[in-house]
Motif scaffolding. Structure first.
Motif, PDB file in Angstrom:
ATOM      1  N   ASP A 560      36.684  40.357  29.987  1.00 42.30           N
ATOM      2  CA  ASP A 560      35.797  40.600  31.129  1.00 42.30           C
ATOM      3  C   ASP A 560      34.647  41.529  30.748  1.00 42.30           C
ATOM      4  OD1 ASP A 560      35.027  40.614  33.958  1.00 42.30           O
ATOM      5  OD2 ASP A 560      35.793  42.656  33.965  1.00 42.30           O
ATOM      6  N   ARG A 561      34.915  42.517  29.943  1.00 43.49           N
ATOM      7  CA  ARG A 561      33.846  43.434  29.526  1.00 43.49           C
ATOM      8  C   ARG A 561      32.849  42.747  28.595  1.00 43.49           C
ATOM      9  NH1 ARG A 561      38.256  48.101  28.341  1.00 43.49           N
ATOM     10  NH2 ARG A 561      38.277  49.133  30.398  1.00 43.49           N
ATOM     11  N   LEU A 562      33.351  41.836  27.767  1.00 47.11           N
ATOM     12  CA  LEU A 562      32.463  41.131  26.841  1.00 47.11           C
ATOM     13  C   LEU A 562      31.640  40.056  27.542  1.00 47.11           C
ATOM     14  CD1 LEU A 562      34.993  40.806  23.905  1.00 47.11           C
ATOM     15  CD2 LEU A 562      32.793  41.974  23.741  1.00 47.11           C
ATOM     16  N   GLU A 563      32.201  39.440  28.580  1.00 51.71           N
ATOM     17  CA  GLU A 563      31.510  38.387  29.334  1.00 51.71           C
ATOM     18  C   GLU A 563      31.522  38.752  30.821  1.00 51.71           C
ATOM     19  OE1 GLU A 563      30.063  35.583  28.285  1.00 51.71           O
ATOM     20  OE2 GLU A 563      30.596  35.667  26.179  1.00 51.71           O
ATOM     21  N   PRO A 564      30.870  39.842  31.195  1.00 55.61           N
ATOM     22  CA  PRO A 564      30.931  40.271  32.594  1.00 55.61           C
ATOM     23  C   PRO A 564      30.349  39.219  33.533  1.00 55.61           C
ATOM     24  CG  PRO A 564      29.249  41.510  31.384  1.00 55.61           C
ATOM     25  CD  PRO A 564      30.022  40.731  30.374  1.00 55.61           C
ATOM     26  N   GLY A 565      31.075  38.981  34.625  1.00 59.59           N
ATOM     27  CA  GLY A 565      30.589  38.026  35.613  1.00 59.59           C
ATOM     28  C   GLY A 565      30.999  36.597  35.357  1.00 59.59           C
ATOM     29  N   ASP A 566      31.732  36.320  34.292  1.00 65.74           N
ATOM     30  CA  ASP A 566      32.180  34.954  34.060  1.00 65.74           C
ATOM     31  C   ASP A 566      33.277  34.622  35.072  1.00 65.74           C
ATOM     32  OD1 ASP A 566      34.216  32.963  32.826  1.00 65.74           O
ATOM     33  OD2 ASP A 566      32.411  32.686  31.619  1.00 65.74           O
ATOM     34  N   PRO A 567      33.075  33.578  35.890  1.00 65.56           N
ATOM     35  CA  PRO A 567      34.020  33.344  36.992  1.00 65.56           C
ATOM     36  C   PRO A 567      35.422  32.964  36.531  1.00 65.56           C
ATOM     37  CG  PRO A 567      32.395  31.577  36.869  1.00 65.56           C
ATOM     38  CD  PRO A 567      31.935  32.652  35.939  1.00 65.56           C
ATOM     39  N   GLU A 568      35.539  32.218  35.433  1.00 61.58           N
ATOM     40  CA  GLU A 568      36.875  31.838  34.968  1.00 61.58           C
ATOM     41  C   GLU A 568      37.627  33.046  34.440  1.00 61.58           C
ATOM     42  OE1 GLU A 568      39.071  28.239  32.553  1.00 61.58           O
ATOM     43  OE2 GLU A 568      36.944  28.591  32.208  1.00 61.58           O
ATOM     44  N   ASP A 584      45.193  43.693  46.900  1.00 60.03           N
ATOM     45  CA  ASP A 584      43.805  43.929  47.309  1.00 60.03           C
ATOM     46  C   ASP A 584      42.846  43.755  46.128  1.00 60.03           C
ATOM     47  OD1 ASP A 584      44.659  44.411  49.845  1.00 60.03           O
ATOM     48  OD2 ASP A 584      44.488  46.603  49.730  1.00 60.03           O
ATOM     49  N   ARG A 585      43.272  44.261  44.987  1.00 64.01           N
ATOM     50  CA  ARG A 585      42.420  44.158  43.804  1.00 64.01           C
ATOM     51  C   ARG A 585      42.292  42.694  43.365  1.00 64.01           C
ATOM     52  NH1 ARG A 585      43.265  47.665  38.195  1.00 64.01           N
ATOM     53  NH2 ARG A 585      41.124  47.412  37.417  1.00 64.01           N
ATOM     54  N   ALA A 586      43.372  41.941  43.476  1.00 67.09           N
ATOM     55  CA  ALA A 586      43.328  40.522  43.118  1.00 67.09           C
ATOM     56  C   ALA A 586      42.378  39.776  44.044  1.00 67.09           C
ATOM     57  CB  ALA A 586      44.731  39.926  43.197  1.00 67.09           C
ATOM     58  N   VAL A 587      42.479  40.036  45.351  1.00 70.37           N
ATOM     59  CA  VAL A 587      41.605  39.364  46.324  1.00 70.37           C
ATOM     60  C   VAL A 587      40.146  39.691  46.032  1.00 70.37           C
ATOM     61  CG1 VAL A 587      40.920  39.321  48.748  1.00 70.37           C
ATOM     62  CG2 VAL A 587      43.342  39.137  48.124  1.00 70.37           C
ATOM     63  N   ALA A 588      39.849  40.966  45.784  1.00 66.42           N
ATOM     64  CA  ALA A 588      38.476  41.373  45.507  1.00 66.42           C
ATOM     65  C   ALA A 588      37.946  40.702  44.240  1.00 66.42           C
ATOM     66  CB  ALA A 588      38.395  42.889  45.370  1.00 66.42           C
ATOM     67  N   THR A 589      38.791  40.559  43.247  1.00 68.20           N
ATOM     68  CA  THR A 589      38.370  39.943  41.986  1.00 68.20           C
ATOM     69  C   THR A 589      38.124  38.455  42.161  1.00 68.20           C
ATOM     70  OG1 THR A 589      39.642  41.602  40.761  1.00 68.20           O
ATOM     71  CG2 THR A 589      38.990  39.615  39.557  1.00 68.20           C
ATOM     72  N   TYR A 590      38.994  37.783  42.915  1.00 72.10           N
ATOM     73  CA  TYR A 590      38.783  36.356  43.180  1.00 72.10           C
ATOM     74  C   TYR A 590      37.478  36.133  43.963  1.00 72.10           C
ATOM     75  CZ  TYR A 590      43.446  34.862  41.628  1.00 72.10           C
ATOM     76  OH  TYR A 590      44.558  34.552  40.879  1.00 72.10           O
ATOM     77  N   ARG A 591      37.237  36.980  44.936  1.00 70.44           N
ATOM     78  CA  ARG A 591      35.995  36.834  45.713  1.00 70.44           C
ATOM     79  C   ARG A 591      34.768  37.056  44.835  1.00 70.44           C
ATOM     80  NH1 ARG A 591      38.082  40.242  51.030  1.00 70.44           N
ATOM     81  NH2 ARG A 591      39.227  38.519  52.033  1.00 70.44           N
ATOM     82  N   LYS A 592      34.874  38.020  43.949  1.00 63.45           N
ATOM     83  CA  LYS A 592      33.768  38.267  43.027  1.00 63.45           C
ATOM     84  C   LYS A 592      33.526  37.046  42.138  1.00 63.45           C
ATOM     85  CE  LYS A 592      32.274  41.519  39.412  1.00 63.45           C
ATOM     86  NZ  LYS A 592      32.678  42.717  38.601  1.00 63.45           N
ATOM     87  N   ARG A 604      38.033  25.601  43.183  1.00 62.68           N
ATOM     88  CA  ARG A 604      39.160  25.115  43.999  1.00 62.68           C
ATOM     89  C   ARG A 604      40.422  25.926  43.731  1.00 62.68           C
ATOM     90  NH1 ARG A 604      37.172  19.968  42.497  1.00 62.68           N
ATOM     91  NH2 ARG A 604      38.825  19.791  40.937  1.00 62.68           N
ATOM     92  N   ASP A 605      40.670  26.235  42.479  1.00 67.08           N
ATOM     93  CA  ASP A 605      41.863  27.010  42.129  1.00 67.08           C
ATOM     94  C   ASP A 605      41.793  28.416  42.729  1.00 67.08           C
ATOM     95  OD1 ASP A 605      44.353  27.332  40.515  1.00 67.08           O
ATOM     96  OD2 ASP A 605      43.148  28.846  39.498  1.00 67.08           O
ATOM     97  N   ILE A 606      40.616  29.030  42.647  1.00 64.19           N
ATOM     98  CA  ILE A 606      40.447  30.372  43.211  1.00 64.19           C
ATOM     99  C   ILE A 606      40.676  30.358  44.717  1.00 64.19           C
ATOM    100  CG2 ILE A 606      38.760  32.199  43.667  1.00 64.19           C
ATOM    101  CD1 ILE A 606      37.516  31.554  40.925  1.00 64.19           C
ATOM    102  N   GLN A 607      40.109  29.373  45.377  1.00 65.10           N
ATOM    103  CA  GLN A 607      40.259  29.300  46.836  1.00 65.10           C
ATOM    104  C   GLN A 607      41.718  29.098  47.241  1.00 65.10           C
ATOM    105  OE1 GLN A 607      37.444  26.173  47.368  1.00 65.10           O
ATOM    106  NE2 GLN A 607      35.686  27.559  47.617  1.00 65.10           N
ATOM    107  N   THR A 608      42.435  28.309  46.462  1.00 65.73           N
ATOM    108  CA  THR A 608      43.869  28.121  46.736  1.00 65.73           C
ATOM    109  C   THR A 608      44.616  29.447  46.621  1.00 65.73           C
ATOM    110  OG1 THR A 608      43.805  25.834  45.952  1.00 65.73           O
ATOM    111  CG2 THR A 608      45.963  26.912  46.005  1.00 65.73           C
ATOM    112  N   ARG A 609      44.314  30.187  45.582  1.00 66.26           N
ATOM    113  CA  ARG A 609      45.001  31.468  45.368  1.00 66.26           C
ATOM    114  C   ARG A 609      44.607  32.483  46.445  1.00 66.26           C
ATOM    115  NH1 ARG A 609      47.463  31.485  40.372  1.00 66.26           N
ATOM    116  NH2 ARG A 609      46.888  29.728  39.038  1.00 66.26           N
ATOM    117  N   LEU A 610      43.352  32.445  46.854  1.00 67.46           N
ATOM    118  CA  LEU A 610      42.921  33.365  47.913  1.00 67.46           C
ATOM    119  C   LEU A 610      43.642  33.080  49.225  1.00 67.46           C
ATOM    120  CD1 LEU A 610      39.070  33.810  47.449  1.00 67.46           C
ATOM    121  CD2 LEU A 610      40.790  35.616  47.506  1.00 67.46           C
TER     122      LEU A 610
END
Length: 621
Positions: A560-568, A584-592, A604-610
């Motif tokens: 994540d630090r090397l590729e900040p903002g990469d959604p996968e 809470d941290r997981a939800v915030a990270t998925y939304r980001k 689609r996978d992120i939305q399912t997990r959210l």
């Protein structure tokens, strides 16, 4: 899963294709020659003057990959000095390049029968790799052992690097690490050994050893840019941005503000949120004058710094100063694509007229952005662009080839490849086949996409790009085992192919395949391309799937630090936090992650997990 930003240049271990120095030769006709190397006496052989001329010319041909002519020269050399084990080993290496493996085996056998030499064992190793008979590692060990006995530092370094490279191909990371540590001990001045230790240690999670080795390399050779860039990546990955900035600035200064190094630095600054520093550095690095000699550099810097509007404006000014209009269209289209104005980018690319040298590339790039834009009309427009490009590419491929370069007269150096092929059009057909397959998939017809790739593979069954794209389509449509089988074909021919290692390792980890093998594959990929955030993330994901939470957290955070903002990568971090009960941290990270325009499948996978996590987060659990 994607490799991501490459922080260090390709550093594949050295393979001994030739025996290096010219001062070798006959074992019986010429007396041995002694020389002092680092205080030790090293015995070499002298080649007779008649043989020497042909060996020297063969080396020139080898540099240009003109293997037939190199073989002819070496056979002429052996007609004057048939008892030179080194010349026979060199001929064997050339014959391996030509695919004449039986004759190469004869030359290896004769070379080693005359006298075992480092280059003889190395040639035997190369032959074993070509035959895939499992004997390469032992031959490389013999070469390394003999080099240690001879005491020649260059041979010691070359053979140990080759042995470590072969061990990586066999997925033996601990063995490669031990070999390179032995090299560092035997050759205290070897910068390369320290750089390789840095990559190996990092992939094994030993960041302190990695950093220490890289700093040793820079003490030995302060101008070593690869080591400095890897150190910067390591500092980024371990959460030390101030140290990374200082290291990057040193690299930029020593590389004389190289555009390649600048791009790496600026992309990291911009994506990590330090836009002020990115702006400051970009302003400093951007040439003041806009013309045909500077516009490419200016646009690269502005895009890397996250300033596509400035890149577009610079390209438009270049048009007014006489820069080729088609080239400007490509530059502006790239900047618009960065700004996610895909329709605007396509319009610019499509301005390039038929008959222009950039026509095929413009249609390929238009098809790509139109595919990303989606929508029935955009996809139809992308198909027309590819049809137009394929018509031109097919016509170019059918045109008579340029005259072949003539062989040089004795004593005259052959022409360089770019001179010999000047004016010959690029073969774009492979690019167009891949683009068509991806477009067919996007249009909801993966069967047609695979059919096109299979037709291409009938003609080029070992083409790694066709194999990898086909594998990716298989995986995206639920056929992950078929995808692994397809991509593994690449590794049979090239076990150090970074993209294939990353793909196979990630897919196996993602779908519950052989996790131990997947981890080894991803570690090797990380050694070969250190600092690539996508690979670091893949390794972290494999550790997560195997249940090693500490290592998963380490590598996923580094990715994540090397590729900040990469959604996968963010989605993988979200899964880590979820398993750690940090809801809470997981939800915030998925939304980001959703804010960063993920691919449809990832979204689609992120939305399912959210949907599964948000009720628990709202309830405070």
């Amino acid at each position: 899963m994607k490799p991501g930003t490459t922080w260090a240049k390709a550093r594949g271990a050295l393979l001994l294709g030739a025996w290096g120095a010219l001062a070798v030769g006959c074992a019986t006709a010429s007396p041995p020659v002694s020389k002092i190397v680092n205080g030790q006496v090293v015995v070499a052989r002298a080649i007779g003057p008649d043989a020497y001329e042909h060996v020297a010319r063969a080396l020139l041909f080898e540099e240009e990959q003109r293997w037939e002519e190199a073989a002819q020269e070496l056979r002429r050399a052996l007609s004057f000095d048939d008892q030179s084990p080194e010349t026979r080993a060199q001929l064997a290496d050339v014959l391996v390049q030509l695919g004449q493996l039986d004759e190469a085996a004869d030359e290896v056998e004769r070379s080693l029968a005359i006298e075992p030499t480092v280059v003889g064992y190395s040639a035997a190793a190369h032959l074993a790799e070509a035959r895939r008979d499992g004997k390469a590692l032992e031959r490389y060990r013999q070469a390394a052992t003999l080099a240690l006995g001879d005491g020649d530092p260059e041979a010691i370094e070359a053979t140990h690097l080759s042995l470590a490279n072969a061990q990586l191909a066999a997925l033996d990371l601990p063995g490669a690490h031990a070999t390179i540590r032995a090299l560092a001990t035997a050759a205290p001045d070897s910068v390369r050994a320290r750089v390789e230790v840095g990559a190996l240690a990092w992939a094994e999670g030993s960041v302190d050893e990695a950093e220490g080795a890289l700093k040793e390399a820079l003490t030995l050779e302060p101008e070593q840019i690869d080591a400095r860039l890897m150190l910067a990546a390591l500092q980024v990955a371990t959460g030390r941005p101030l140290d990374a900035k200082a290291t990057f600035r040193d690299a930029l200064e020593r590389a004389e503000d190289s555009a390649e190094v600048a791009e790496m630095y600026l992309k990291w600054l911009s994506t990590s949120g330090d836009q002020a520093t990115a702006n400051e550095e970009a302003d400093r690095l951007t040439p003041d004058v806009i013309d045909e000699n500077t516009i490419d550099t200016i646009v690269r810097i502005e895009r890397a710094a996250g300033r596509p509007d400035r890149a577009k404006a610079a390209a438009e000014r270049a048009l007014g100063r006489g820069v080729d209009a088609a080239h400007v269209a490509l530059l502006i289209g790239g900047a618009l694509a960065d700004a996610k104005d895909y329709k605007g980018a396509a319009a610019r690319f499509l301005k390039v007229s038929k008959g222009d040298p950039d026509f095929i590339e413009s249609r390929l790039r238009a098809a790509e952005v139109l595919r990303r834009a989606g929508g029935a009309s955009q996809l139809s427009q992308a198909e027309r662009a590819l049809d137009d490009a394929m018509a031109v590419a097919t016509a170019e491929a059918a045109a008579p080839p340029a005259p072949a370069a003539t062989s040089p007269k004795p004593g005259v150096a052959p022409k360089a490849p770019d001179e010999a092929t000047a004016g010959r059009p690029r073969d774009w057909i492979s690019d167009l086949i891949v683009a068509r397959a991806l477009l067919d998939e996007k249009r909801g017809d993966p069967t047609r996409a695979l059919r096109g790739l299979d037709l291409a593979l009938q003609k080029s069954p070992d083409d790694p790009r066709f194999l990898l794209v086909r594998a990716a389509i298989d995986e995206r449509h639920g056929e992950w085992r078929a995808a692994v089988t397809m991509a593994s074909k690449i590794l049979v021919a090239d076990p150090r192919n970074v993209e294939a290692l990353n793909f196979v390792g990630f897919v196996a980890a993602d779908h519950g395949g052989d996790l131990k093998t997947a981890i080894r594959q991803l570690q090797v990929a990380m050694v070969l391309d250190p600092g690539a955030g996508g690979i670091v993330d893949s390794l972290g994901w494999a550790y997560l799937r195997i249940g090693d939470m500490p290592r998963a957290a380490e590598f996923l955070t580094e990715g994540d630090r090397l590729e900040p903002g990469d959604p996968e990568i963010l989605s993988h971090l979200g899964e880590l936090y979820s398993l750690q009960k940090q809801t809470d941290r997981a939800v915030a990270t998925y939304r980001k992650a959703l804010e960063h325009d993920p691919e449809e499948r990832v979204a689609r996978d992120i939305q399912t997990r959210l949907r599964a996590l948000e009720p628990a987060s709202a309830a405070g659990r």
